[in-house]
Design a protein around this motif. Structure first.
Motif, PDB file in Angstrom:
ATOM      1  N   ALA A   1       4.459  -4.641   4.203  1.00 24.92           N
ATOM      2  CA  ALA A   1       3.926  -3.285   4.288  1.00 24.92           C
ATOM      3  C   ALA A   1       3.933  -2.753   5.712  1.00 24.92           C
ATOM      4  O   ALA A   1       3.839  -1.547   5.927  1.00 24.92           O
ATOM      5  CB  ALA A   1       2.505  -3.250   3.721  1.00 24.92           C
ATOM      6  N   THR A   2       4.045  -3.638   6.690  1.00 26.38           N
ATOM      7  CA  THR A   2       4.127  -3.134   8.060  1.00 26.38           C
ATOM      8  C   THR A   2       5.552  -2.710   8.401  1.00 26.38           C
ATOM      9  O   THR A   2       5.817  -2.303   9.526  1.00 26.38           O
ATOM     10  CB  THR A   2       3.707  -4.202   9.093  1.00 26.38           C
TER      11      THR A   2
ATOM     12  N   THR B   1      -0.282   4.987   0.347  1.00 27.84           N
ATOM     13  CA  THR B   1      -0.495   4.265  -0.895  1.00 27.84           C
ATOM     14  C   THR B   1       0.839   3.837  -1.496  1.00 27.84           C
ATOM     15  O   THR B   1       0.982   2.719  -1.987  1.00 27.84           O
ATOM     16  CB  THR B   1      -1.242   5.174  -1.894  1.00 27.84           C
ATOM     17  N   GLU B   2       1.786   4.723  -1.420  1.00 30.11           N
ATOM     18  CA  GLU B   2       3.101   4.394  -1.965  1.00 30.11           C
ATOM     19  C   GLU B   2       3.694   3.183  -1.267  1.00 30.11           C
ATOM     20  O   GLU B   2       4.206   2.262  -1.910  1.00 30.11           O
ATOM     21  CB  GLU B   2       4.054   5.578  -1.781  1.00 30.11           C
ATOM     22  N   MET B   3       3.604   3.207   0.036  1.00 33.33           N
ATOM     23  CA  MET B   3       4.167   2.083   0.785  1.00 33.33           C
ATOM     24  C   MET B   3       3.479   0.786   0.406  1.00 33.33           C
ATOM     25  O   MET B   3       4.125  -0.254   0.247  1.00 33.33           O
ATOM     26  CB  MET B   3       3.999   2.330   2.287  1.00 33.33           C
TER      27      MET B   3
ATOM     28  N   SER C   1      -2.530  -1.578   2.251  1.00 31.74           N
ATOM     29  CA  SER C   1      -2.735  -0.275   2.890  1.00 31.74           C
ATOM     30  C   SER C   1      -3.078  -0.448   4.366  1.00 31.74           C
ATOM     31  O   SER C   1      -2.624   0.308   5.220  1.00 31.74           O
ATOM     32  CB  SER C   1      -3.866   0.487   2.208  1.00 31.74           C
ATOM     33  N   ILE C   2      -3.921  -1.436   4.622  1.00 31.95           N
ATOM     34  CA  ILE C   2      -4.292  -1.689   6.012  1.00 31.95           C
ATOM     35  C   ILE C   2      -3.038  -1.919   6.838  1.00 31.95           C
ATOM     36  O   ILE C   2      -2.880  -1.395   7.936  1.00 31.95           O
ATOM     37  CB  ILE C   2      -5.221  -2.916   6.102  1.00 31.95           C
ATOM     38  N   ALA C   3      -2.142  -2.710   6.261  1.00 34.93           N
ATOM     39  CA  ALA C   3      -0.907  -3.000   6.975  1.00 34.93           C
ATOM     40  C   ALA C   3      -0.050  -1.749   7.121  1.00 34.93           C
ATOM     41  O   ALA C   3       0.469  -1.449   8.194  1.00 34.93           O
ATOM     42  CB  ALA C   3      -0.136  -4.089   6.243  1.00 34.93           C
TER      43      ALA C   3
ATOM     44  N   VAL D   1       2.066   4.192   9.555  1.00 41.98           N
ATOM     45  CA  VAL D   1       1.856   5.621   9.331  1.00 41.98           C
ATOM     46  C   VAL D   1       1.080   6.246  10.483  1.00 41.98           C
ATOM     47  O   VAL D   1       1.270   7.397  10.838  1.00 41.98           O
ATOM     48  CB  VAL D   1       1.106   5.832   8.006  1.00 41.98           C
ATOM     49  N   GLY D   2       0.189   5.459  11.068  1.00 42.00           N
ATOM     50  CA  GLY D   2      -0.556   5.956  12.223  1.00 42.00           C
ATOM     51  C   GLY D   2      -1.867   6.625  11.847  1.00 42.00           C
ATOM     52  O   GLY D   2      -2.278   6.619  10.692  1.00 42.00           O
TER      53      GLY D   2
END
Ligand SMILES: Nc1ncnc2c1ncn2[C@@H]1O[C@H](COP(=O)(O)OP(=O)(O)OP(=O)(O)O)[C@@H](O)[C@H]1O
Ligand SMILES: Nc1ncnc2c1ncn2[C@@H]1O[C@H](COP(=O)(O)OP(=O)(O)OP(=O)(O)O)[C@@H](O)[C@H]1O
Ligand SMILES: [Mg+2]
Ligand SMILES: [Mg+2]
Lengths: 287, 254, 319, 363, 236
Positions: free
Chosen positions: B166-167, B128-130, B104-106, B111-112
């Motif tokens: 995730a980024t 969360t999905e990502m 999520s952090i990534a 997402v910003g």
């Protein structure tokens, strides 16, 4: 400022710097090399001075008192490490702050209970009680020269031990990774007990040899504490050479600013430290 | 081979550590939708190269071009913003956070709203999905809520890749992602990289030869900071210089 | 918002009790004042706790802002005229934020012990500045002769000369402060703050400018620290350079570690217990340092994560 | 009747603890010896350690005032603490008696009907030294002290009388408080080579200064003058280094008056160590309370009367009799003393019944 | 051949999570033993339990016919065990040279088989980097240093946790060669690695862990015959 005066002040600065190194040397070991945040370092210095006073009065000999006091300090160091510090190695560094502040309280209370609050003085031992005339105005006490010599000896000894001997390597390795050192078959606990005790003893020795030059008073430990940290940090954590250079810098800067910039001399060592850290964020000689 | 777009490029890149030339005069081109393998003996400067490509180190000399723009002097964090994502050789995760939180952090970077102090961190579904997708991709979905320090070493390596994914990068710099992984997990990563390389430009440093040979579209061999050869896998494999410097002769156990 | 069981329990016990306190104490000026001081200190400690415990930025110069809160008022407000409390609150927050921005810019270049020392250095410089100053009372300190009034649109909410009113102002401030920090930690910003503390290298590699997040946190914590100092100065109308001393920073650090680093509500717990013990022992024996020191040592050994950690483990066991 | 509540706000830990101890000892001794004057009323002591922390002073003062409803509050040692206390106590119901802090403001701009001082204003002990120096033929003097209120006020007082008589201050050195690295300054003094040096230091710093001054060999070349605190409570620690130092103070160990003989004897037998100025000042605070209560027959409920009684009292102090000025500061003799064989011995009276100018006091 | 190391029914827990469920095996003098298993099966945990870095809840460890239970780690290592940990365990403030010198010690029989020069001769790459700090080395160099450091203690039993991880094929081969040499000199080794083909040839005895239990134990012959079963345990 003429040249003789300049030289005198330089000498004052160097002498003060050497003394600072001596007072900070224990901290360099315990904090710089071992990484234990011992705020009670100043208290150990105070304990040394009070012990020296006590035993000088009871034995009548400063030399004897110095030996007894240093041994007591060593034992005290072992006791503190074994009972208290050892429980904190695997915990947050800041717990050490809390613990050692508790220790400061305890030592201050004990000092007050055992020795009272009056300023005390220790006489310079007779065999060092001379002075060397430098000009018709100023003379330099032999005892201070003796202390400067002692500081240099301790500095060299510490430098060689930490940087050149296997013992020194083990101590440094322990700061980096205790478990790994133990996995090489080294009794890291005992090693650290001894190093911590040596640090305490050094602080006490500083107190002992300072006792004849200063006044032995409550709170004397807290005054030197910050200067010690400044010295260690300017030099760079873990570097004996750094602490030595740092101490001399602080000593000299402090001396000259007292005379030449009295308006800001109170801030001068902080300005010095801030400038050093801005240029070299990890101190002068950090690796 | 070189039909896809050029994404990342180095020109005469050098990195010296004191007298040591960790990287000397390296000019490489990395293309979109290709996996570019980099191999070489230990200390050849592979990790150094990756560190330069993602901005952790700044080069002693030379240039790095991202889509034609020189980026060697921009700030480290800006590399990631340009879509250059990186996995470390030493596992580098948030040990006390859960696997999901790690991702999520990534993901939040993309997402910003990272300076928003009023928006709850759990409120965003997309985010969360990502993160979950990233875990899914590396096969860690079942470890979603496990604390990162408590999963095994191999799993941590998987998580490391998931974090980078995730980024949503366009370039993926991976430093020995398979090191310390079991066969099954390695296989999983290989499969993963196969899929990923259809969308991303991947730079892979790895000592697992089977994986490198299987995956690489282009393969560079470095020795002592210097470029030895860049070519297709088959060409490289048979090059005598490579055999001498890196692979050695024949079977691993003589 | 308050998700952790121990925290919930604490908040539900502490704040209602604190609300009733002046009534229970029969409005005894001293006790109400003493409690207000503890509340003010709690704000200060909490802002430090956020910095140290949540952002991993250990400072020994937080008193710089505490003292600044007091001195800013002395410098800005006219000597014999009541000014508006809220406007000056704004001034204090704004100016200290700007100062924190500049100071942060310098100190955040270093880390760890080096940051501890450079914050200490800046605070000490400020300490000596006011200590040596002639216009701000020097070593002996200055008086604030007239307290500000607190009207908003003509509505006078608190009379600052009344200890009970002042107490409620402090309680309200503390509650807001806790709420504010909880909000931050729950937010997306808080996620990155956590990330930065745990692994700055990774966070940079993910594309965050770690420096900006640290700076933002530093400014927030410093401004609230200044606010606490401002309240403290107003309480008795006395400002002294000792507010800026490293002992002030050190004691706050001790309280926040004692309370349980990074737990925020632990800051209140730590302050309460430390001040409580201090008060108790001080009235018990002249050698209060001894029991105090021994107890501190015992508490460090017994509680792995401070008082808050202990509370949590108690609740854990009962479950 | 109810006991009289005497709050004591002195430092019992830290750097100033010795001063706090002595003050309290003196206070208790006085009230014990003069129990007869209290008309049967008991004394209840409420002791608080100020730790010499100014920021805590208002709170502690409020504790004694609002919680304990003390009748008298004795304290403090430290000027900053005095300011904090006076912020809370001025014009309140309790009587504040300052047994040491010399800050001019306390009986100057901040003077109040209920604030008394049994010690001195920083002006008093230093002012007469100017004349002493002139009489000894010193023309050029270097002055030196810590850079804080008390120190600066002392130097100013000396300068006031010294320059008025034609002397010249060739250099003023202010050392950051509480620094005790004096060597560079002393070297500087040696280079300046003045006729004499006037300093204000107290406690541990005084010990260190005198030792350093002697160690660098200046003590037999440039005479050292000081406000008396330089050699109060510190002589034992200073040892031989202090011999010959001239100081002015409102007290000396060997003052030949009955009150002093009795006081020193009783003090030494009660507390096992010789009395110093801090003990005297605490003692006189006790005498002041006892005497005022005696005048009022033990009933101190009327504070106006109490203040009046205190204002009018003449204290038969070990330092000699003294009265109070309008600003509630002692009007007292200042003695010139010399350290001989580890004792402060009186040479002469440097100023008779000296009264602080109390600048800014509107009482 | 007598047993050098006997491990008997180790049970080890991390807090509440039970990781080892009664691990037992033996190592004979001079033997090279492999310990295999997928990620997270408890290999590292087993090693750490043997060394006393972790305290098992129950179970015994005997080394050279002496009980090790209850002894602190350093005393166990002093009986001539050496350990190359997963993640290499570099010291950030020691140079390469110092890493080697600090570890140097003869074995209990006071023999020095491995000294500074021999280690450098074995890993010439280190020779060039003597002044660098341990953490400034490349991954592979660190691995060599970790092995070199372990050898400096002249062990009877060398325990390697993923020792070839991150090494170039050529170096890996060198390491295997070194291990052979070590084995030939009578030193026993316990090797955690994933490269079954190599382990098969180097080691005499093999152990496979699955979820903290020993699922296979046998010599290379048995390994060959039960290859499929083992490979399924390993997820190959
Ligand atoms: N911070 C540093 N300071 C000094 N030298 C360094 C530093 N980092 C790396 N080096 C040196 O640079 C060289 C290249 O290192 P690098 O980590 O890039 O190798 P590598 O190709 O990744 O090797 P491996 O496959 O073993 O990981 C090595 O010799 C290493 O010792
Ligand atoms: N510090 C820890 N706290 C809690 N659980 C842990 C910890 N370390 C390991 N574990 C758990 O114990 C199990 C065994 O871990 P171990 O490290 O022994 O596996 P391994 O076989 O060495 O795996 P790998 O090949 O990945 O290194 C794993 O499931 C892991 O999640
Ligand atoms: Mg690498
Ligand atoms: Mg493992």
């Amino acid at each position: 400022m003429d040249i003789t005066l300049f030289l005198f002040q330089l000498m004052n600065g160097v002498q003060y710097g050497l003394l600072l190194f001596l007072i900070a040397s224990g901290l360099t070991l315990v904090f710089g090399v071992m990484g234990i945040l011992n705020l009670a370092h100043g208290s150990m210095y105070m304990v040394g001075a009070y012990l020296a006073w006590y035993f000088t009065n009871s034995t009548g000999s400063f030399g004897m008192a110095a030996v007894i006091s240093a041994i007591i300090a060593l034992l005290l160091g072992i006791l503190i490490e074994r009972t208290l510090i050892i429980r904190l190695y695997r915990r947050n560094h800041l717990d050490q702050v809390l613990l050692t502040i508790g220790l400061i309280f305890v030592f201050n209370a004990l000092q007050s209970l055992l020795w009272g609050n009056d300023p005390l003085g220790v006489a310079v031992p007779a065999w060092l009680d001379g002075a060397i005339p430098l000009t018709d105005m100023i003379e330099y006490p032999v005892y201070r020269l003796f202390v400067s010599g002692l500081c240099i000896l301790i500095a060299i000894g510490m430098y060689l031990t930490i940087n050149r001997t296997r013992l020194g390597m083990l101590i440094r390795a322990g700061e980096s990774n205790r478990d790994m050192v133990e996995c090489l078959g080294v009794d890291i606990n005992r090693l650290y007990t001894l190093v911590f005790a040596a640090g305490v003893a050094l602080a006490a020795i500083a107190g002992i040899v300072s006792a004849p030059m200063v006044s032995v008073v409550p709170g004397m430990g807290e005054h030197v504490l910050i200067s010690c940290f400044v010295v260690v940090v300017i030099g760079g954590m873990g570097s004996i050479k750094g602490a030595f250079v740092g101490a001399l810098m602080v000593g000299i800067v402090d001396t000259f600013s007292s005379i030449m910039l009295p308006q800001i001399s109170s801030m001068m060592i902080y300005i010095l430290m801030a400038v050093v850290l801005l240029i070299r964020p990890k101190g002068l000689f950090a690796n | 081979m070189s039909d896809t777009e050029l994404v990342l490029e180095t020109e005469a890149l050098c990195k010296y550590w004191g007298g040591l030339k960790a990287l000397d005069d390296l000019s490489l081109q990395f293309r979109d939708r290709q996996l570019h393998g980099i191999v070489g003996p230990n200390g050849a400067g592979k990790s150094t190269l990756l560190n330069l490509l993602c901005g952790t180190y700044s080069p002693t000399r030379g240039r790095i071009l991202h889509k034609g723009e020189a980026i060697e002097s921009i700030k480290p964090y800006e590399f990631s913003r340009r879509g250059i994502g990186r996995g470390f050789q030493k596992t580098n995760i948030y040990p006390s956070a859960t696997c999901l939180e790690n991702c999520s952090i990534a993901a939040q970077r993309r997402v910003g709203g990272s300076f928003n102090i009023f928006r709850s961190r759990h409120s965003e579904k997309l985010l969360t999905e990502m993160a979950e997708q990233a875990l899914e991709k590396v096969g860690l979905a079942h470890r979603r809520d496990a604390v990162a320090s408590r999963i095994s070493y191999g799993e941590q390596r998987q998580l490391e890749i998931a974090t980078v994914l995730a980024t949503a990068p366009c370039v993926l710099l991976l430093d020995e992602p398979m090191a310390g992984m079991g066969h099954e997990e390695s296989q999983l990563i290989i499969q993963l990289l196969k899929t990923l390389k259809q969308d991303y430009c991947i730079v892979l440093v790895e000592h697992d030869m089977d994986a490198v040979f299987e995956l690489s579209d282009q393969l560079t061999v470095m020795v002592d900071g210097q470029h030895l050869i860049t070519d297709t896998v088959d060409q490289v494999r048979d090059d005598p210089r490579v055999k001498e410097a890196y692979l050695g002769q024949g079977d691993e156990v003589i | 918002m308050f998700t952790n069981r121990a925290e919930k329990l604490f908040v539900w016990v502490f704040f209602p009790l604190a609300l009733l306190m002046p009534l229970l104490l029969d409005q005894n000026t001293y006790y109400v004042n003493k409690l207000a001081t503890i509340l003010i200190l709690s704000i200060f400690v909490m802002s430090l706790d956020y910095l140290v415990g949540r952002c991993g930025l250990v400072t020994l110069g937080h008193a710089l802002f505490y003292g600044m809160g007091g001195y800013l008022f002395v410098m800005l407000a006219p000597e014999y005229e009541a000014v508006n409390f809220w406007i000056y609150t704004f001034y204090v927050l704004a100016i200290s934020s700007v100062v924190a921005l500049i100071v942060g810019f310098i100190v955040l270049r270093t880390s760890g012990i080096y940051m501890i020392m450079i914050t200490l250095a800046l605070a000490q410089m400020c300490f000596y500045f006011f200590s040596d100053s002639t216009e701000f009372g020097g070593n002996d300190g200055v008086f604030i002769y007239v307290k500000p009034e607190t009207s908003v649109f003509g509505l006078n909410l608190f009379d600052l000369d009344n200890p009970t009113h002042f107490y409620y102002l402090c309680l309200l401030s503390l509650f807001n402060c806790l709420l504010f920090f909880k909000l931050i930690m729950r937010s997306k910003f808080g996620r990155i703050v956590d990330a930065v503390q745990e692994n700055p290298e990774r966070t940079t590699a993910l594309g965050y400018n770690v420096f900006h997040f640290r700076l933002a946190s530093y400014v927030i914590a410093s401004a609230l620290g200044a606010y606490a100092g401002y309240l403290f100065a107003l309480q008795y109308g006395f400002v002294n350079p000792s507010m800026l001393s490293w002992q002030t920073s050190g004691t706050a650090l001790v309280m926040s570690i004692l309370g349980g680093l990074g737990t925020l509500y632990g800051a209140i717990l730590g302050t309460l217990v430390y001040e409580g013990l201090h008060y108790g022992f001080e009235h018990l024996t002249e050698n209060w340092l001894l029991p105090m020191g021994v107890l501190i040592i015992l508490m460090v050994l017994a509680f792995r994560h401070g008082l808050a950690g202990y509370l949590e483990s108690l609740l854990e066991k009962r479950k | 009747a109810e006991p009289v509540k005497v709050g004591v706000m002195l430092p019992f830990s830290g750097v100033y603890a010795a001063l706090g101890d002595a003050g309290r000892n003196g206070l208790k001794l006085a009230l014990q010896q003069n129990a007869a004057q209290l008309h049967g009323r008991e004394i209840e002591f409420l002791e608080l350690d100020t730790e010499a922390k100014p920021e805590r002073a208002p709170e502690l003062a409020s504790s004694l005032l609002d919680k304990d409803k003390a009748d008298f509050i004795i304290g403090p040692v430290h000027s900053g603490v005095a300011m904090g206390m006076s912020k809370v106590l001025r014009n309140k119901d309790a009587i504040m008696i300052i047994p040491n802090a010399g800050a001019a403001a306390a009986t100057g701009p901040l003077c109040a009907p209920n604030v008394f001082r049994t010690s001195f204003s920083s002006w008093q002990p230093s002012y007469p030294m100017g004349k002493v120096a002139l009489d000894a033929g010193y023309k050029k003097v270097v002055t030196m002290s810590w850079n804080y209120g008390m120190g600066k006020e002392s130097l100013e007082a000396f300068e006031e009388s010294f320059t008025a008589g034609g002397g010249e201050i060739v250099k003023q050195i202010l050392v950051p408080f509480p620094k005790t690295e004096f060597q560079p300054y002393i070297t500087d003094i040696a280079a300046t080579a003045p006729d004499a040096v006037f300093v204000f230091f107290a406690g541990g710093g005084a010990v260190k200064f005198v030792k350093d001054y002697n160690a660098l060999g200046l003590s037999d070349k440039i005479p050292l003058l000081g406000a008396g605190f330089l050699t109060e409570g510190t002589l034992e620690a200073q040892g031989d280094a202090a011999e010959g130092i001239l100081t002015t103070l409102h007290y000396a160990d060997n003052l030949d008056n009955p009150a002093n003989h009795k006081f020193r004897q009783d003090y030494a037998s009660s507390f096992g160590k010789p009395a110093d100025i801090y003990a005297v000042q605490g003692y006189d605070a006790g005498l002041l309370i006892a005497q005022a209560m005696n005048t009022l027959g033990g009933d101190i409920s009327d504070r106006k009367a109490l203040i009046k009684a205190m204002e009018e009292s003449t204290i038969d102090s070990p330092r000699g009799k003294f009265t109070f000025s309008k600003a509630h500061n002692p009007v007292q003799d200042i003695y010139l003393r010399k350290v001989v064989n580890g004792e402060n011995q009186v040479l002469s009276i440097a100023a008779q019944a000296l009264e602080d100018p109390a600048r800014g006091c509107k009482l | 051949m007598s047993n050098l190391l006997e491990v008997r029914s180790l049970h080890t827990l991390y807090g509440d999570s039970h990781v080892l469920h009664g691990v037992s095996f033996d190592i004979k003098k001079g033997q090279a033993v492999s310990l295999m298993g997928r990620n997270g099966m408890g290999k590292t945990t087993t090693l750490k339990s043997i060394l006393g870095v972790l305290t098992p809840r129950s179970g015994q460890v005997r080394f050279q016919d002496q009980d090790l239970d209850g002894l602190p780690t350093w005393q166990r290592m002093r009986r001539d065990i050496a350990y190359v940990p997963e993640g290499r365990g570099m010291f950030h403030n020691l140079s390469v040279k110092e890493h080697l010198l600090m570890a140097a010690r003869p074995n209990q029989r006071r023999e020095v088989l491995w000294d500074y020069d021999r280690v450098l001769a074995t890993f010439p790459r280190l020779q060039e980097r003597l002044g660098n700090l341990g953490t400034q080395l490349s991954g592979g160099e660190q691995q060599m240093l970790a092995i070199g450091r372990a050898l400096m203690t002249n062990p009877d039993l060398l325990i390697l946790d993923e020792a070839t991880e991150g090494l170039a094929p050529l170096i890996r081969k060198e390491i295997w060669d070194v291990i052979r040499t070590i084995k030939a000199s009578g030193v026993s080794t316990l090797i955690v690695d994933k490269n079954i083909q190599v382990l098969e040839k180097i080691c005499d005895h093999h152990i496979v862990l699955v979820k903290g239990r020993v699922m296979f134990e046998g010599d290379s012959q048995q390994l060959l015959t039960q290859r499929d079963e083992v490979e399924s345990h390993l997820g190959v």
